[in-house]
Design a protein around this motif. Structure first.
Motif, mmCIF file in Angstrom:
data_model
loop_
_atom_site.group_PDB
_atom_site.id
_atom_site.type_symbol
_atom_site.label_atom_id
_atom_site.label_comp_id
_atom_site.label_asym_id
_atom_site.label_seq_id
_atom_site.Cartn_x
_atom_site.Cartn_y
_atom_site.Cartn_z
ATOM 1 N N ASP A 1 11.749 7.425 0.429
ATOM 2 C CA ASP A 1 10.929 8.757 0.343
ATOM 3 C C ASP A 1 9.591 8.594 1.090
ATOM 4 O O ASP A 1 8.828 7.725 0.667
ATOM 5 C CB ASP A 1 10.986 9.132 -1.391
ATOM 6 N N LEU A 2 9.384 9.184 2.193
ATOM 7 C CA LEU A 2 8.333 8.975 2.759
ATOM 8 C C LEU A 2 6.753 9.326 2.255
ATOM 9 O O LEU A 2 5.813 9.415 2.606
ATOM 10 C CB LEU A 2 8.371 9.569 4.076
ATOM 11 N N SER A 3 7.044 10.181 1.237
ATOM 12 C CA SER A 3 5.717 10.454 0.409
ATOM 13 C C SER A 3 5.375 9.457 -0.364
ATOM 14 O O SER A 3 4.344 9.432 -0.963
ATOM 15 C CB SER A 3 6.048 11.711 -0.565
ATOM 16 N N ASP B 1 0.781 -1.230 0.012
ATOM 17 C CA ASP B 1 -0.083 -0.084 -0.032
ATOM 18 C C ASP B 1 0.777 1.209 -0.013
ATOM 19 O O ASP B 1 1.986 1.226 0.353
ATOM 20 C CB ASP B 1 -1.075 0.104 1.271
ATOM 21 N N VAL B 2 0.308 2.403 -0.421
ATOM 22 C CA VAL B 2 1.124 3.536 -0.479
ATOM 23 C C VAL B 2 0.306 4.792 0.258
ATOM 24 O O VAL B 2 -0.948 5.005 -0.284
ATOM 25 C CB VAL B 2 1.289 4.179 -1.744
ATOM 26 N N LYS B 3 0.727 5.105 1.377
ATOM 27 C CA LYS B 3 -0.080 6.366 2.036
ATOM 28 C C LYS B 3 1.050 7.250 2.598
ATOM 29 O O LYS B 3 1.582 6.731 3.673
ATOM 30 C CB LYS B 3 -0.925 5.880 3.191
ATOM 31 N N GLY B 4 1.376 8.233 1.857
ATOM 32 C CA GLY B 4 2.603 9.116 2.294
ATOM 33 C C GLY B 4 2.398 9.790 3.471
ATOM 34 O O GLY B 4 1.371 10.222 3.908
ATOM 35 N N ASP C 1 1.430 4.000 5.783
ATOM 36 C CA ASP C 1 0.464 4.333 6.911
ATOM 37 C C ASP C 1 1.000 5.736 7.493
ATOM 38 O O ASP C 1 0.935 5.990 8.470
ATOM 39 C CB ASP C 1 0.342 3.191 8.211
ATOM 40 N N GLY C 2 1.419 6.570 6.393
ATOM 41 C CA GLY C 2 1.724 7.858 6.837
ATOM 42 C C GLY C 2 2.933 7.995 7.693
ATOM 43 O O GLY C 2 3.244 9.107 8.351
ATOM 44 N N GLY C 3 4.102 7.157 7.349
ATOM 45 C CA GLY C 3 5.493 7.103 8.092
ATOM 46 C C GLY C 3 5.699 6.287 9.394
ATOM 47 O O GLY C 3 6.939 6.287 9.744
ATOM 48 N N LEU C 4 4.422 5.619 9.626
ATOM 49 C CA LEU C 4 4.858 4.829 10.959
ATOM 50 C C LEU C 4 5.824 3.486 10.190
ATOM 51 O O LEU C 4 6.559 3.135 11.099
ATOM 52 C CB LEU C 4 3.461 4.136 11.522
ATOM 53 N N HIS C 5 5.192 3.010 9.300
ATOM 54 C CA HIS C 5 6.287 2.050 8.816
ATOM 55 C C HIS C 5 6.389 2.019 7.203
ATOM 56 O O HIS C 5 5.742 2.598 6.533
ATOM 57 C CB HIS C 5 5.430 0.632 8.909
ATOM 58 N N LEU C 6 7.421 1.385 6.726
ATOM 59 C CA LEU C 6 7.676 1.478 5.353
ATOM 60 C C LEU C 6 6.884 0.296 4.775
ATOM 61 O O LEU C 6 6.612 -0.495 5.195
ATOM 62 C CB LEU C 6 9.053 1.096 5.125
#
Length: 374
Positions: free
Chosen positions: A295-297, A211-214, A302-307
């Motif tokens: 790149d956390l975007s 999943d992708v959620k920046g 999950d918005g930066g909690l996990h890659l």
């Protein structure tokens, strides 16, 4: 006459022995049935961790391994969601496994390491330092996700004793049926489906998400009354370090590039000082985004909690180079006993990736369809 009496007496003795044998057999069968029934109920009532919460299945999967590992990761979700052993193998031929679990406390990491050394002796141990923030046991649910999956050993016993909250009982860990018997009214199809055999969730301990959620930004950090790590946390960090030294294993400390929970500068300085004092390597990947390419975007789900998968692969490629060049971890590609095993692991990895990508695409189309209908 005397002979007849003897025969009657012998018949009584034989009859008595036969009766005792029958009684013992009946009792034995009864005991077996009772033990079997209790064992069945315990297996049925214990959580399977095959649905929405799968993290509780991770620890037990280690025992399925058939080859050794040169690198072992220990720690919480910041290892099992941020490093990909398959990527380490594909790019460097490094054999690795992640013995991670949700909110794994540092003493649980220590006893998992202690247990792991009963099965193999890796060249490197990688420990994620976020667990230093906890000096006391936290939640039973998280304890269970680590401890229930361990095989019984002295290491497991000690880990349970260190982890229990006041309301918990050792007896309920020894006989989980005592803890989970009330689940009879909560049983689902999952409990029956995975009664005897569970699906493999991880990829050598790595939990994949595509999943992708920046990340929208770094969440504000709350101020703490005390930024010093506790005595218990340091006590077990010392034990991890000394156990590695005793076994000739290199210990690497890492802080994964997760922006939440917040990693305070005061915490970071303590780890830098500890690493310097004992000659250890410490990598704070929050300071190495440019080097890793994370790149956390786009590299978090999950918005930066996990890659997510792309982020874990980027981080693993960078870290793998360090393991290979600075620690001399061998490249096992081309060795038949490893190639056969890792070929199967790679196939499973990419099959799961394709499945998740297909699911994500389907969900995206469904979202578009629903929006159009509204």
């Amino acid at each position: 006459m005397i002979k007849g009496n003897k025969q009657k007496k012998n018949k009584k003795i034989v009859g008595g022995i036969s009766a005792n044998i029958v009684t013992n057999i009946v009792v034995g069968i009864g005991v077996v049935l009772i033990i079997g029934s209790l064992s069945f109920l315990q297996r049925l009532f214990m959580p399977k961790y095959m649905g929405k919460v799968v993290e509780g299945a991770l620890i037990a999967e280690y025992y399925q391994e058939t080859t050794k590992h040169d690198v072992i990761f220990i720690g919480d979700c910041e290892v099992y969601e941020n490093f990909s052993p398959i990527t380490l193998w594909e790019n460097y031929g490094i054999t690795s496994y992640i013995r991670g679990s949700a909110q794994q406390l540092i003493w649980q990491s220590y006893y998992l390491l202690e247990e792991t050394l009963q099965y193999e002796k890796p060249d490197v141990i990688v420990f994620n330092v976020l667990a230093m923030q906890y000096n006391e046991p936290q939640k039973e649910a998280y304890n269970r996700m680590t401890l229930d999956g361990m095989r019984w050993s002295l290491s497991k016993v000690k880990s349970i004793q260190e982890s229990m909250l006041e309301e918990e009982s050792f007896l309920e860990y020894l006989f989980p049926l005592l803890r989970y018997h009330s689940r009879w009214s909560e049983l689902t199809k999952e409990d029956w489906k995975y009664l005897w055999k569970k699906d493999t969730i991880s990829h050598n301990g790595y939990y994949m998400r595509v999943d992708v959620k920046g990340a929208a930004g770094v969440p504000p950090a709350k101020k703490l009354a005390n930024y010093e790590f506790g005595e218990r946390a340091y006590f077990y960090l010392d034990k991890i370090r000394l156990l590695c030294e005793k076994n000739g294993i290199a210990l690497i400390l890492v802080k994964a590039p997760s922006i939440y929970p917040h990693w305070y500068e005061e915490w970071d300085l303590q780890m830098e000082e500890y690493a310097k004092q004992y000659g250890l390597a410490y990598f704070n990947f929050l300071e190495l985004f440019e080097e890793t390419g994370v790149d956390l975007s786009v590299d978090t789900y999950d918005g930066g909690l996990h890659l997510n998968l792309s982020g874990a692969e980027k981080l693993s490629k960078y870290f793998g180079e360090i393991l290979s060049e600075e620690y001399g971890i061998l490249d096992h590609r081309g060795e038949a006993k490893y190639d056969r095993v890792w070929e199967q692991k790679i196939a499973f990895y990419y099959a799961e990736k394709e499945k998740q990508l297909a699911d994500r695409e389907w969900r995206s189309r469904e979202d578009v369809r629903v929006q159009k209908e509204q």
